[in-house]
Design an enzyme around this catalytic site. Structure first.
Site: not given
Length: 308
Positions: A109, A234, A264
């Site tokens: 990520c 993020h 996500n």
């Protein structure tokens, strides 16, 4: 001249997938997903849809109306089409950019910020002038749809930024990166099997390293936290993003959250959120913007830039 973001783009595949659909497969309570995680939708790539397809769509979005031709392609992904060759090479061919250097980066990520750092460094070394940086993942392909702990969290998508020369004082001011391999098993996809995560440990690293990596980038840029106009974090999940913002003393207007509708999206999370923020409230020339991510590895990255 320095290097900055001259355009942004994104692509989210298919129609939004609501909590009821995720709950049907995973057994999670739709109300629990909304209340505990803060998500009510995400997008799922089709079973045979690839990271290349999403990356190309996001790149085309970023390049629309921009008189810039990429001279480098860097793709951040943890779900490449194949182990070899790089997904970036497939993207290069689809975009008709024969001969342009292309490679992938895997830092989970945090990958997009790692990729941005690579591209920026190559401009400083005069190996590139107009890099195209993409984050793209079909992460739901490696998540067990029956796992109530992880299935509600993730979505698929891609985001892209086109870099180019901007006047001195604008553009990318600083990038800071970090990794700690002793924490590698906190979040992992085995060679055979589904994604697995120690959620409590991952959250602990996010709350610890998020503020630290942001401050390190600000220090490198010679800037202060109270000077930031917006911080793109993020989108691990909306609740965690809000906790992190409150922890460092940033308001909701400074730290937008989009995970409630995207999930996500792993490597795509930061550029997707950046593009959504620009659509919702366009960045103005001179805005001081930070990008922050913590990902598997564990890894972390932060960038500070002056919007042009």
């Amino acid at each position: 001249m320095t290097t900055g973001i001259v355009s942004v783009g994104l692509h989210l595949p298919g129609a939004p997938v609501g909590n009821d659909s995720v709950a049907e497969a995973s057994g999670a309570d739709p109300a629990w997903i909304q209340d505990r995680i803060g998500m009510h939708a995400r997008h799922h790539a089709a079973p045979r849809q690839t990271a290349t397809e999403l990356a190309v769509a996001a790149a085309e979005s970023a390049l629309t109306g921009v008189a810039v031709t990429p001279d480098l392609i860097v793709v951040a992904t943890v779900t490449p089409d194949r182990p070899v060759p790089a997904t970036a090479c497939f993207v290069q061919e689809r975009l008709g950019l024969a001969g342009v250097p292309a490679f992938d980066v895997n830092a989970a990520c945090s990958g997009f910020i790692y990729a941005l750092s690579c591209a920026h460094g190559m401009t400083l070394a005069a190996h590139a002038r107009t890099p195209l940086v993409i984050g793209a993942d079909t992460f739901t392909h490696v998540v067990d749809p029956t796992d109530r702990r992880t299935a509600p969290l993730f979505g698929d998508g891609a985001g892209a930024v086109q870099l180019g020369p901007v006047p001195a004082g604008y553009g990318i001011l600083a990038v800071e990166l970090w990794a700690e391999g002793s924490q590698a098993m906190y979040a992992t996809v085995p060679r055979e099997g589904w994604f697995a995560m120690d959620g409590r440990s991952v959250s602990g690293v996010v709350m610890d390293m998020g503020p630290k990596i942001l401050q390190a980038a600000l220090d490198r840029a010679g800037a202060r936290l109270d000077q930031l106009d917006r911080v793109i974090v993020h989108q691990a999940n909306p609740r965690l993003v809000r906790r992190l913002a409150e922890h460092v003393g940033l308001g909701e207007d400074q730290v937008p959250t989009y995970g409630s509708v995207t999930g996500n999206t792993a490597s795509a999370s930061v550029p997707v959120a950046l593009a959504m923020a620009d659509r919702e409230r366009p960045f103005r020339r001179g805005d001081l913007v930070a990008l922050v991510a913590v990902g598997a590895g564990m890894t972390a990255g932060a960038a500070v830039l002056r919007w042009y």
